[in-house]
Design a protein around this motif. Structure first.
Motif, PDB file in Angstrom:
ATOM      1  N   UNK A 130      31.578  24.708  52.141  1.00  0.00           N
ATOM      2  CA  UNK A 130      30.131  24.811  51.906  1.00  0.00           C
ATOM      3  C   UNK A 130      29.830  25.611  50.638  1.00  0.00           C
ATOM      4  N   UNK A 131      30.848  26.257  50.057  1.00  0.00           N
ATOM      5  CA  UNK A 131      30.643  27.087  48.861  1.00  0.00           C
ATOM      6  C   UNK A 131      30.964  26.276  47.607  1.00  0.00           C
ATOM      7  N   UNK A 132      29.937  25.622  47.074  1.00  0.00           N
ATOM      8  CA  UNK A 132      30.140  24.781  45.886  1.00  0.00           C
ATOM      9  C   UNK A 132      30.464  25.610  44.646  1.00  0.00           C
ATOM     10  N   UNK A 133      29.916  26.818  44.531  1.00  0.00           N
ATOM     11  CA  UNK A 133      30.229  27.694  43.401  1.00  0.00           C
ATOM     12  C   UNK A 133      31.710  28.071  43.442  1.00  0.00           C
TER      13      UNK A 133
ATOM     14  N   UNK B 160      28.881  30.806  51.107  1.00  0.00           N
ATOM     15  CA  UNK B 160      28.046  30.437  49.976  1.00  0.00           C
ATOM     16  C   UNK B 160      28.078  31.535  48.924  1.00  0.00           C
ATOM     17  N   UNK B 161      27.812  31.143  47.680  1.00  0.00           N
ATOM     18  CA  UNK B 161      27.849  32.116  46.581  1.00  0.00           C
ATOM     19  C   UNK B 161      26.881  31.714  45.483  1.00  0.00           C
ATOM     20  N   UNK B 162      26.460  32.712  44.729  1.00  0.00           N
ATOM     21  CA  UNK B 162      25.703  32.505  43.494  1.00  0.00           C
ATOM     22  C   UNK B 162      26.380  33.370  42.441  1.00  0.00           C
ATOM     23  N   UNK B 163      26.551  32.817  41.249  1.00  0.00           N
ATOM     24  CA  UNK B 163      27.202  33.544  40.164  1.00  0.00           C
ATOM     25  C   UNK B 163      26.387  33.359  38.902  1.00  0.00           C
ATOM     26  N   UNK B 164      26.044  34.482  38.292  1.00  0.00           N
ATOM     27  CA  UNK B 164      25.261  34.462  37.058  1.00  0.00           C
ATOM     28  C   UNK B 164      26.044  35.220  35.988  1.00  0.00           C
ATOM     29  N   UNK B 165      26.067  34.684  34.782  1.00  0.00           N
ATOM     30  CA  UNK B 165      26.814  35.289  33.692  1.00  0.00           C
ATOM     31  C   UNK B 165      25.874  35.542  32.522  1.00  0.00           C
ATOM     32  N   UNK B 166      25.861  36.785  32.012  1.00  0.00           N
ATOM     33  CA  UNK B 166      25.031  37.150  30.861  1.00  0.00           C
ATOM     34  C   UNK B 166      25.868  37.962  29.883  1.00  0.00           C
ATOM     35  N   UNK B 167      25.516  37.895  28.615  1.00  0.00           N
ATOM     36  CA  UNK B 167      26.146  38.756  27.624  1.00  0.00           C
ATOM     37  C   UNK B 167      25.719  40.180  27.925  1.00  0.00           C
TER      38      UNK B 167
ATOM     39  N   UNK C 105      28.369  40.399  31.453  1.00  0.00           N
ATOM     40  CA  UNK C 105      27.876  40.968  32.709  1.00  0.00           C
ATOM     41  C   UNK C 105      27.807  39.858  33.753  1.00  0.00           C
ATOM     42  N   UNK C 106      28.475  40.069  34.876  1.00  0.00           N
ATOM     43  CA  UNK C 106      28.484  39.094  35.966  1.00  0.00           C
ATOM     44  C   UNK C 106      27.696  39.616  37.147  1.00  0.00           C
ATOM     45  N   UNK C 107      26.941  38.715  37.767  1.00  0.00           N
ATOM     46  CA  UNK C 107      26.230  39.008  39.008  1.00  0.00           C
ATOM     47  C   UNK C 107      26.721  37.996  40.029  1.00  0.00           C
ATOM     48  N   UNK C 108      27.319  38.505  41.095  1.00  0.00           N
ATOM     49  CA  UNK C 108      27.850  37.654  42.158  1.00  0.00           C
ATOM     50  C   UNK C 108      27.181  38.026  43.467  1.00  0.00           C
ATOM     51  N   UNK C 109      26.670  37.018  44.154  1.00  0.00           N
ATOM     52  CA  UNK C 109      26.151  37.223  45.497  1.00  0.00           C
ATOM     53  C   UNK C 109      26.957  36.336  46.435  1.00  0.00           C
ATOM     54  N   UNK C 110      27.443  36.942  47.508  1.00  0.00           N
ATOM     55  CA  UNK C 110      28.205  36.188  48.506  1.00  0.00           C
ATOM     56  C   UNK C 110      27.502  36.227  49.846  1.00  0.00           C
ATOM     57  N   UNK C 111      27.492  35.075  50.510  1.00  0.00           N
ATOM     58  CA  UNK C 111      27.102  34.982  51.908  1.00  0.00           C
ATOM     59  C   UNK C 111      28.406  34.837  52.677  1.00  0.00           C
ATOM     60  N   UNK C 112      28.724  35.823  53.526  1.00  0.00           N
ATOM     61  CA  UNK C 112      30.024  35.832  54.200  1.00  0.00           C
ATOM     62  C   UNK C 112      29.877  35.996  55.705  1.00  0.00           C
ATOM     63  N   UNK C 113      30.888  35.516  56.410  1.00  0.00           N
ATOM     64  CA  UNK C 113      30.957  35.632  57.864  1.00  0.00           C
ATOM     65  C   UNK C 113      32.324  36.156  58.257  1.00  0.00           C
ATOM     66  N   UNK C 114      32.367  36.832  59.399  1.00  0.00           N
ATOM     67  CA  UNK C 114      33.604  37.346  59.953  1.00  0.00           C
ATOM     68  C   UNK C 114      34.146  36.282  60.912  1.00  0.00           C
TER      69      UNK C 114
END
Length: 186
Positions: free
Chosen positions: A88-91, A177-184, A159-168
């Motif tokens: 389900x994690x396309x990123x 699921x994840x979101x990843x953003x990359x900026x200078x 600069x990286x911004x990573x958000x993870x949706x995780x389960x145990x």
């Protein structure tokens, strides 16, 4: 669409407790034909508590997961990270596909250093994931090979911004699921 993250040495890496008495192969011919440098995989021991179903465990797992992304770009090896996310994690899958291509081409990012910036649990209105974690890190300047075979691109500090949706699940964290953003970086 997200840009694959740059390779970074995200943690004070462990030496793995190597055996100084190990016999040498005499410089054997077993070396990989890959141009990827020999970079040790992130050591789970450097992320204390990531094997616990706690808020801190979720945060440490997120740092470890990011370290594996970077390591994958430094080596082309996606074997460890592939066990840590669901389809389900396309990123996640998009980044692993790039790692596989790097491995196929025998290329890799130049080594980087990573500085943690933010690590926090996110509040969520959704019950889709047991935990949501926000992580930001700055990755030092490095070169990134291009998948089309053209000249590598010199990347500035990023600069990286990573958000993870995780389960145990089954005694370990898994990414749904994840979101990843990359900026200078500024």
């Amino acid at each position: 669409m997200t840009t694959p993250p740059p390779s970074i040495d995200i943690s004070g890496s462990s030496d793995g407790g190597g055996d100084d008495g190990a016999a040498s192969d005499g410089g054997g011919d077993d070396a990989s034909s890959s141009a990827a440098p020999e970079v040790p995989a992130p050591d789970p021991a450097d992320y204390p508590g990531m094997d616990e179903n706690t808020e801190e465990g979720a945060q440490q797992f997120t740092r470890y997961f990011f370290a594996l992304i970077i390591w994958g770009y430094e080596t082309g090896d996606s074997s460890i990270i592939e066990e840590l996310y669901l389809d389900t994690c396309s990123v996640c899958e998009a980044n692993v596909e790039s790692m596989r291509k790097y491995d196929e081409l025998g290329v890799a990012w130049t080594p980087v250093e990573v500085d943690d910036v933010v690590l926090e649990t996110m509040e969520s209105d959704s019950s889709e994931y047991q935990r949501m974690v926000h992580y930001e890190a700055t990755v030092s300047e490095h070169d990134e090979p291009q998948l089309d075979g053209s000249e590598p691109i010199a990347m500035p500090s990023t600069h990286y911004k990573l958000q993870l949706g995780i389960d145990w699940k089954d005694g370990a964290w898994v990414v749904g699921g994840a979101a990843l953003e990359v900026d200078t970086a500024s």
